[in-house]
Design a protein around this motif. Structure first.
Motif, short mmCIF file in Angstrom:
data_model
loop_
_atom_site.label_atom_id
_atom_site.label_comp_id
_atom_site.label_asym_id
_atom_site.label_seq_id
_atom_site.Cartn_x
_atom_site.Cartn_y
_atom_site.Cartn_z
N SER A 373 63.15 47.61 -75.07
CA SER A 373 64.61 47.73 -75.16
C SER A 373 65.11 49.05 -74.60
O SER A 373 66.11 49.11 -73.91
N TRP A 374 64.40 50.12 -74.95
CA TRP A 374 64.86 51.43 -74.50
C TRP A 374 64.71 51.56 -72.98
O TRP A 374 65.51 52.19 -72.32
N THR A 375 63.67 50.94 -72.45
CA THR A 375 63.51 50.96 -71.00
C THR A 375 64.63 50.16 -70.35
O THR A 375 65.25 50.61 -69.38
N GLN A 376 64.93 49.00 -70.92
CA GLN A 376 66.00 48.18 -70.37
C GLN A 376 67.34 48.93 -70.42
O GLN A 376 68.09 48.96 -69.43
N ALA A 377 67.60 49.57 -71.55
CA ALA A 377 68.86 50.30 -71.71
C ALA A 377 68.92 51.48 -70.73
O ALA A 377 69.97 51.76 -70.13
N ALA A 378 67.79 52.16 -70.55
CA ALA A 378 67.77 53.32 -69.66
C ALA A 378 67.98 52.89 -68.20
O ALA A 378 68.70 53.54 -67.45
N VAL A 379 67.34 51.79 -67.83
CA VAL A 379 67.50 51.30 -66.46
C VAL A 379 68.95 50.84 -66.25
O VAL A 379 69.54 51.06 -65.19
N ALA A 380 69.54 50.23 -67.28
CA ALA A 380 70.94 49.79 -67.18
C ALA A 380 71.85 51.00 -66.95
O ALA A 380 72.72 50.99 -66.07
N LYS A 381 71.61 52.04 -67.71
CA LYS A 381 72.42 53.25 -67.60
C LYS A 381 72.24 53.89 -66.21
O LYS A 381 73.20 54.35 -65.59
N ARG A 404 54.09 56.04 -74.12
CA ARG A 404 54.76 54.94 -73.43
C ARG A 404 56.00 54.44 -74.19
O ARG A 404 56.50 53.36 -73.94
N LEU A 405 56.48 55.29 -75.14
CA LEU A 405 57.81 55.05 -75.70
C LEU A 405 58.87 55.58 -74.75
O LEU A 405 60.06 55.40 -74.96
N TYR A 406 58.42 56.26 -73.68
CA TYR A 406 59.34 56.83 -72.69
C TYR A 406 59.36 55.93 -71.45
O TYR A 406 58.49 55.09 -71.27
N TRP A 407 60.36 56.12 -70.61
CA TRP A 407 60.59 55.18 -69.51
C TRP A 407 60.67 55.90 -68.17
O TRP A 407 61.07 55.30 -67.18
N ASP A 408 60.28 57.17 -68.11
CA ASP A 408 60.40 57.93 -66.87
C ASP A 408 59.68 57.25 -65.70
O ASP A 408 60.20 57.19 -64.58
N PHE A 409 58.51 56.70 -65.96
CA PHE A 409 57.73 56.05 -64.90
C PHE A 409 58.40 54.76 -64.41
O PHE A 409 58.31 54.40 -63.24
#
Lengths: 726, 152
Positions: A373-381, A404-409
């Motif tokens: 979810s956080w990756t999806q939200a970050a990519v959306a933003k 891997r709770l982070y989405w930088d990659f």
């Protein structure tokens, strides 16, 4: 223990006919906002918890990420238990991003439809109950369908091993033959979950479903993803945190055979090629002028000097029981100490990577992620795309540990794919991984305790100055208090104080010039348990009391005492050991599990500490898969040791000095102690498995080193030069 | 063109001769069971056999494989029937699993040399294979089990 299917006002299950025939049960959260709207009928078909096919195959769809903790087996076990499924008919599928998989642990996000992610040792204890409800509902619907078909009373029927059986007549029908009819049965309003004494599958250590593909090399991790037309990229990131490329010359990079594009993205310069090695060679050939930014002046010594200065002043208060200053003044004896912990890196065996395919109005991502979810939200933003246009495929994870709770990659892959107009897999090198991590926070800790005439503590004061996790985790920014209190960085140090001490004061001062800090397996508990349990050992030593007896006398909760006693008993605390081997003990509660450890350690004349054996006792309430639970505690212990005996990230001129396993060592096979894990099944809510093994490992070892050498470890990692006697 | 044999199949690749064998196996030949972990022969995730000897494919230029036999995890068996794989399954060794191809390939080479290795011999042979999940004790048990399966 009894929970019903639709007890929650917020959540309910949804049953529909499956596309290819059969029954499909999904979990739905009505009233969810934008995030949930992505869950259209078609995605529901993909993101059901369970699909029962006309072929009698039960497919369990999981939303959790498999990173070695065993969800690929434990989640299906929980579902199969309530469904009365035949275990041999179970298949597993990885689900996409869907509110169906919202993790109840992240309660703060329920209003947004919940968040799907794997962290906080939560899969079995928090998500599992939803899975069980889906299984229970499906079983009831299959029974109803059978009873209707036979024209008999439902109460005369029961389910067993993928069959519904009519007790009086002995008539039987398989789930497969009932699935289509069951899909038309209304979802039951009330189905009780089983009581643990009735479990047939839960509690057994079944063979893990993902093992065969992991020993054949067939498991697909993120780094193994292949998409037609895919290019491979690697990104040159500024070695200084927060720095940017001021300018670059790509001529030499583009001259490398196989290099197709060189593009600037947010994190640096991406070299895109036909294959990884060409991309890497291209990256090595890049000429970049970095604008290193303000952090280029920051070094480790300055950071700790600032920490020490800030520790002179009070911080944001985490706990304040009684009157600690008065109690310290009046105490018969005062003990003081300073503890320091460094930054440490996660170093998952699979370096960070992700694959993305930009399609103009949508993007598809393949990633080893703990945070769908956080990756999806970050990519959306980042892209402006609506969340429902961002599809995320979760691969197997070659380690997670919080990194891997982070989405930088994932952002790297999305931006690069968009820039070059082709699917791109971005692979970080090991050097990138170690130098661009979100590190376990560094901290400086001032402790003071007062003892009464009998040597028992009457006051405990702990001042923490350190870097903050929440500062680098926007989804949780609301949890970072205005006064700078970061409850995650302080985790384990004062939120629960396990010992019976009348005056306790814990405060925290956030200080960070800009080194990314993050969730490292067991989070604040890992460093804070080291500090607390080492200092508690100092108090026992000052009181001339046995470290085990002293703790036992002071612990308030019988479950803390239970694991402490079990570990001491199994380790034969107090009995003679081989010459040169000494014991240390520690206990810590985290993620709703209690864990005590006794370490047996010797220290050579060269100062090298050798951990021979660790005996652990853990109380997680009840367990789904005992052997995997034990394996997770064992895994946590080794991870804890890696932070205590090996790991240290140091900062010089704003950059990390370590780069690979040659200068950032981690435990190897010869460093692995014998480990025994004993499970105590206490009453109450279920506890976690992945993290609770970490915290008590390092203090148990440090306390054993004190027993062996008389030297107290107050600064991690343990250094041979400080313990050398010859 | 560089020609060599992978798991009994002849391959010819058109890549720079200094390309590490690891990336040729993964990106050119398409066998991804062999893993990248460090790139400097420190972690063992990339272990394959070259003419029966365990090597670190991340630092072995593909030119060194020319005309020789490469064995990867995919070539051990078609159906996990190799005794080392059987032992691994019986002990349920893997956690995340990423390092396991390397652990298994190193073990296969060890058991070819020493039929019934001691713990110390296992530690020495597998010293170059890092696992971050802490499966080391499981690996040790599986090596002993595999030795028994192979008739030691």
């Amino acid at each position: 223990m009894k929970r019903t299917v639709n007890e929650s006002r917020r959540a309910f299950l949804k049953a529909t006919a499956a596309a290819g025939g059969g029954l499909l049960i999904a979990f739905r959260i009505p009233g969810a906002l934008r995030f949930a709207e992505a869950a259209t009928a078609s995605s529901a078909q993909v993101n059901a918890f369970v699909k029962i096919g006309t072929d009698n195959i039960v497919t369990v769809v999981i939303g959790q990420s498999e990173m070695g903790q065993g969800v690929w087996t434990s989640i299906p076990m929980m579902l199969a238990e309530e469904l009365e499924a035949d275990w041999s008919k179970i298949r597993v599928e990885q689900g996409g991003v869907d509110p169906a998989f919202a993790n109840p642990r992240y309660v703060g996000f329920r209003a947004q439809g919940g968040f799907q992610g794997t962290g906080g040792s939560s899969s079995v204890r928090n998500v599992g109950v939803n899975v069980r409800k889906a299984g229970a509902a499906a079983r009831q619907m299959l029974i109803t369908a059978a009873a209707q078909g036979w024209g008999v009373n439902e109460e005369e029927c029961y389910a067993e091993k993928n069959m519904v059986i009519h007790r009086p007549s002995g008539k039987k029908l398989s789930y497969g033959s009932l699935a289509e009819k069951a899909a038309k049965v209304p979802l039951p309003k009330y189905v009780p979950l089983k009581n643990p004494q009735d479990f047939k599958i839960i509690g057994k250590s079944l063979p893990l479903l993902d093992t065969p593909s992991k020993v054949s090399g067939k498991t697909v991790y993120g780094i193994d993803v292949k998409v037609p037309g895919m290019l491979v990229a690697t990104v040159a990131q500024c070695p200084v945190f927060g720095g940017k490329a001021a300018s670059f010359n790509a001529d030499k990079a583009k001259a490398i055979k196989g290099v197709r594009h060189v593009v600037q993205i947010s994190s640096g310069i991406a070299v895109v090629a036909d294959d990884f090695w060409s991309a890497k060679k291209g990256r090595d050939a890049l000429e970049i002028t970095w604008d290193e930014g303000p952090l280029a002046k920051v070094s480790q010594a300055d950071l700790f000097k600032s920490f020490a200065e800030l520790s002179q002043k009070p911080g944001a208060v985490r706990r304040n029981d009684g009157d600690v200053e008065k109690a310290l003044k009046e105490a018969a004896k005062k003990i003081e100490a300073v503890y320091e912990v460094p930054f440490v890196a996660h170093v998952c065996m699979e370096p960070m990577n992700a694959t993305a395919q930009w399609r103009g109005d949508s993007v598809e991502i393949w990633a080893p992620t703990q945070a769908q979810s956080w990756t999806q939200a970050a990519v959306a933003k980042h892209t402006g795309l609506p969340p429902e246009k961002i599809k995320i495929n979760t691969t197997f994870l070659g380690g997670g540990f919080g990194r891997r709770l982070y989405w930088d990659f994932a952002i790297d892959a999305v931006e690069t794919s968009k820039a070059v107009g082709a699917p791109v897999k971005v692979i970080w090198t090991r050097e990138d991984d170690i130098q661009h991590d979100f590190y376990r926070p560094a901290s400086y800790n001032v402790l003071a305790a007062g003892l009464d005439e009998k040597g028992m503590p009457v006051a405990w004061k702990h001042r923490i100055v350190g870097t903050s996790i929440l500062q680098y985790f926007p989804p949780f920014s609301h949890l970072l208090r205005k006064d700078g209190m970061d409850p995650t960085s302080v985790g384990g140090a004062g939120d629960i104080f396990p010992y019976n001490v009348p005056n306790v004061y814990v405060d925290y001062t956030l200080h960070n010039p800009g080194v990314p800090s993050g969730f490292w397996r067991s989070v604040g508990n890992s460093q804070n348990a080291f500090i607390m349990e080492s200092f508690m050992d100092e108090l026992a030593a000052a009181a001339r009391k046995d470290a085990f007896e002293y703790r036992l006398q002071l612990l308030k909760n019988p479950r803390d005492k239970g694991v402490l006693e079990l570990a001491a008993h199994k380790a034969k605390w107090g009995s003679p050991l081989p010459a040169g081997v000494y014991r240390g003990i520690a206990e810590h509660f985290s993620y709703n599990s209690y864990c005590a450890q006794v370490a047996e350690v010797s220290v050579g004349r060269d100062g090298k500490a050798k951990v021979h054996r660790i005996v652990a006792a853990a109380d997680p309430g009840w367990v789904v898969h005992p052997e995997r639970f034990k394996a997770q505690i064992e895994s946590g212990i080794l991870y804890g040791l890696s932070g205590a005996l090996f790991g240290e990230i140091t900062i010089k001129n704003g950059r990390v000095e370590q780069s690979n396993f040659d200068n950032y060592p981690v435990p190897r096979m010869s460093d692995m102690p014998k480990i025994e894990v004993y499970i105590l099944q206490g009453e109450g809510e279920q506890g976690g498995a992945g993290e609770p093994g970490v915290p008590s490992a390092s203090p148990a070892v440090a306390n054993a080193i004190f027993a062996a050498t008389g030297k107290r470890i107050r600064k991690l990692p343990v250094r041979a030069e400080d313990l050398r006697t010859a | 063109m560089i020609a060599f044999t992978v798991n009994g199949n002849k391959v010819r690749v058109d890549v720079a001769p200094d390309t590490p064998l690891l990336w040729v196996l993964r990106d050119t030949v398409g066998l991804t069971g062999t893993k990248y972990g460090c790139g400097i022969a420190q972690c063992g995730a990339c272990t394959v056999h070259l003419d029966g000897e365990p090597i670190r494919s991340c630092t072995t230029p593909v030119s060194q494989a020319a005309g020789r036999q490469v064995l990867t995890i995919e070539g051990l068996s078609r159906n996990n029937s190799h005794p080392v794989q059987k032992a691994w399954i019986a002990e349920d060794v893997p956690q995340c699993g990423y390092c396991q191809s390397g652990q298994i390939m190193t073990t296969v080479a060890l058991l070819a040399k020493i039929k019934n290795p001691s713990d110390a011999e296992i530690d020495e042979a597998l010293a170059g294979n890092i696992c971050r999940c802490g499966t080391y004790n499981g690996v040790r048990r599986a090596v002993h089990r595999a030795a028994k399966l192979m008739g030691a």
